[in-house]
Design a protein around this motif. Structure first.
Motif, PDB file in Angstrom:
ATOM      1  N   ASP A 240       0.236  -7.901  -5.097  1.00 33.62           N
ATOM      2  CA  ASP A 240      -0.920  -7.134  -5.564  1.00 33.62           C
ATOM      3  C   ASP A 240      -1.129  -5.891  -4.692  1.00 33.62           C
ATOM      4  O   ASP A 240      -2.182  -5.278  -4.703  1.00 33.62           O
ATOM      5  CB  ASP A 240      -2.190  -7.994  -5.595  1.00 33.62           C
ATOM      6  CG  ASP A 240      -2.503  -8.590  -4.226  1.00 33.62           C
ATOM      7  OD1 ASP A 240      -1.776  -8.255  -3.252  1.00 33.62           O
ATOM      8  OD2 ASP A 240      -3.470  -9.365  -4.137  1.00 33.62           O
ATOM      9  N   ASP A 242      -1.394  -2.301  -3.489  1.00 32.79           N
ATOM     10  CA  ASP A 242      -1.724  -1.050  -4.177  1.00 32.79           C
ATOM     11  C   ASP A 242      -1.373   0.115  -3.240  1.00 32.79           C
ATOM     12  O   ASP A 242      -2.056   0.336  -2.242  1.00 32.79           O
ATOM     13  CB  ASP A 242      -3.224  -1.054  -4.510  1.00 32.79           C
ATOM     14  CG  ASP A 242      -3.663   0.279  -5.090  1.00 32.79           C
ATOM     15  OD1 ASP A 242      -2.797   1.158  -5.302  1.00 32.79           O
ATOM     16  OD2 ASP A 242      -4.881   0.440  -5.310  1.00 32.79           O
ATOM     17  N   ARG A 245      -3.967   2.487  -1.787  1.00 38.70           N
ATOM     18  CA  ARG A 245      -5.009   2.017  -0.870  1.00 38.70           C
ATOM     19  C   ARG A 245      -4.757   2.576   0.529  1.00 38.70           C
ATOM     20  O   ARG A 245      -3.631   2.594   1.000  1.00 38.70           O
ATOM     21  CB  ARG A 245      -4.984   0.481  -0.830  1.00 38.70           C
ATOM     22  CG  ARG A 245      -6.270  -0.135  -0.376  1.00 38.70           C
ATOM     23  CD  ARG A 245      -6.280  -1.617  -0.668  1.00 38.70           C
ATOM     24  NE  ARG A 245      -5.096  -2.315  -0.180  1.00 38.70           N
ATOM     25  CZ  ARG A 245      -4.626  -3.453  -0.682  1.00 38.70           C
ATOM     26  NH1 ARG A 245      -5.209  -4.011  -1.701  1.00 38.70           N
ATOM     27  NH2 ARG A 245      -3.564  -4.030  -0.169  1.00 38.70           N
TER      28      ARG A 245
END
Ligand code: NAP
Length: 247
Positions: A240, A242, A245
């Motif tokens: 997950d 990203d 980020r």
């Protein structure tokens, strides 16, 4: 201690995923053979494993890019004499080529990548086949990169060496489909902070990447008894993470 009494050879054991995987396999009871070029880093992994009270590993300084069939065969003889068995190989060593358009890549870059990422895993596995076939539950796990599944612009020779590695693993699995005691699979890890990741994605903030230890149960599973009977699989670890980020 699901890997008790097993001997597992780990290439690229001096750094990144191979280093962590060697420790995780030892934690599960395996005797690990630590292969890499950098002896002081291999010594460091050895010390970490021994000081944690896990089975004493064997250090194997070896340059995969400089070897020919006779050196791989000699390696297998050394393993036979030193340990008497081999239950698994984790191929985690890898040679990266800087991302660029094909027009900027040169044959000597491709040769380095293909020698370490494809020729060596083939020749090492081939040389160790008699030992692996003699094991009661043999497992070979190749490590690949996502771009081996879908070669993309700029990934050039590196991506193609990974694609060839995946094809190689499938061939080994097909040729051994009647041998239920020996399996060949490919693990495509999700992104984690490592020297390789820093080279492939130089702009990333390492602290934002998933912890490398989150991948370790996968290595224990695919080199351990619970994956028996599963061969020819390409395992993509979902993440997950990203990239947008910030730390
Ligand atoms: N890190 C990630 O996020 C990620 C994600 C997906 C896939 N992967 C894949 O996982 C694999 C391992 O990546 P990593 O991040 O662990 O890389 P890494 O930290 O750069 O480690 C590479 C290892 O390969 C060894 N090596 C390179 N050339 C060698 C040679 N000629 N002979 C012997 N050993 C050699 C290095 O050891 P010495 O320097 O001691 O020789 C080092 O231990 C790669 O195939 C990579 O594409 C990584």
């Amino acid at each position: 201690m699901i890997l008790n009494d097993r001997v597992i050879l780990v290439t690229g054991a001096s750094s990144g995923l191979g280093r962590h995987a060697a420790r995780a396999l030892a934690t599960a009871g395996a005797t690990t053979v630590l292969l890499g070029r950098n002896e002081s880093r291999l010594d460091g992994v050895y010390d970490e494993i021994v000081s944690a009270g896990h089975p004493q590993p064997v250090i194997l300084p070896f340059d995969l890019a400089q070897a020919d069939d006779s050196r791989f065969e000699a390696l297998a003889v050394t393993l036979t004499q030193a340990l008497g068995r081999l239950d698994g190989i984790l191929h985690s060593a890898s040679q990266f080529i800087k991302l660029s358009k094909l027009s900027q890549q040169r044959l000597n870059h491709w040769e380095k990548a293909f020698t370490t990422n494809l020729f060596a895993p083939f020749a090492l596995t081939r040389a160790c086949l008699p030992l692996l076939e003699a094991a009661p539950d043999g497992a070979v796990l190749f490590t690949a990169e996502q771009h081996g599944l879908s070669p993309d612009v700029y990934w050039g020779g590196f991506g193609l060496s990974q694609a060839s590695l995946i094809a190689l693993a499938r061939l080994f699995a097909q040729e051994h489909r009647d041998d239920s005691d020996l399996r060949f699979n490919v693990l495509i890890p999700g992104p984690v902070a490592s020297p390789m990741r820093h080279r492939t994605h130089p702009g990333e903030v390492p602290e934002c990447l998933p912890n490398i230890s989150s991948l370790m149960p996968h290595y224990q599973y695919w080199l351990g008894p619970d994956s028996r009977g599963r061969s020819g699989e390409i395992i993509q670890i979902e993440s997950d993470y990203d990239p947008s980020r910030k730390a």
